[in-house]
Design a protein around this motif. Structure first.
Motif, short mmCIF file in Angstrom:
data_model
loop_
_atom_site.label_atom_id
_atom_site.label_comp_id
_atom_site.label_asym_id
_atom_site.label_seq_id
_atom_site.Cartn_x
_atom_site.Cartn_y
_atom_site.Cartn_z
N CYS A 42 3.59 -4.53 5.79
CA CYS A 42 3.78 -4.94 4.39
C CYS A 42 5.18 -4.57 3.93
O CYS A 42 5.90 -3.84 4.62
CB CYS A 42 2.73 -4.27 3.49
N ASP A 47 4.64 -6.74 -2.27
CA ASP A 47 3.30 -6.23 -2.55
C ASP A 47 3.42 -4.75 -2.92
O ASP A 47 3.69 -3.92 -2.05
CB ASP A 47 2.40 -6.41 -1.33
N CYS A 50 2.06 -1.56 -1.03
CA CYS A 50 2.71 -1.02 0.16
C CYS A 50 3.51 0.24 -0.17
O CYS A 50 3.81 1.03 0.71
CB CYS A 50 3.64 -2.08 0.75
N LEU A 59 -5.11 -2.53 1.70
CA LEU A 59 -4.14 -3.38 2.37
C LEU A 59 -4.58 -3.63 3.81
O LEU A 59 -5.17 -2.76 4.44
CB LEU A 59 -2.78 -2.68 2.36
#
Length: 160
Positions: A42, A47, A50, A59
């Motif tokens: 990630c 996002d 992360c 995640l």
């Protein structure tokens, strides 16, 4: 005599918890010739989950062996580690987690911090076990946290 029974019971429960939590991952190996290397992949720019503090339960992750190496690397390279990079540029922080293909003598050791010009700072961590690029603290490892918390609760309710 009664306290000895409680102690044996307590250690038995802790043993079952530890053995049970470790046994659940052994059947997941698909092929001994090509073991899985599961890493979180990630970028906190895209996002925010992360970023740190990292919550690995929200995640996804991938098997790095199923992912092609980046275009700038030799296509025959195989993934050998998980990476976590924290970049700080002009006070803005970005965390990038992913698969790694090139070994370094510092892998599986302490993270490396590099300072650059124009207020740039990078911290780089690499490790060789699945899910190791989630967090780099013993107490933030989900498996160890569960075991430690369970043991503390059992001791508290058994003796107090």
């Amino acid at each position: 005599m009664k306290s000895n029974v409680h102690v044996l019971w307590l250690f038995g429960i802790i043993g079952i918890i530890i053995i049970g939590s470790e046994a659940g991952t052994k059947w997941q190996k698909q092929d001994d010739k090509k073991p899985e290397l599961l890493c979180y992949v990630c970028n906190s720019l895209y996002d925010t989950r992360c970023a740190d503090p990292f919550d690995p339960y929200t995640l996804g992750y991938i098997d790095c062996n199923l992912k092609d190496p980046p275009g700038h690397l030799n296509s025959t390279l195989k993934p050998i580690l998980c990476r976590k990079t924290v970049q700080r540029v002009d006070g803005k922080i970005r965390v990038v987690r992913g698969c790694g293909y090139i070994p370094d003598k510092r892998d599986d050791k302490e993270c490396v911090r590099r300072l650059g010009t124009h207020n740039v700072q990078v911290t780089y961590c690499a490790c060789k076990k699945s899910f190791c690029n989630g967090a780099h603290s013993l107490l933030t490892n989900p498996s160890i946290s569960f075991k430690l918390g369970t043991a503390i609760l059992l001791i508290k309710f058994t003796y107090f």
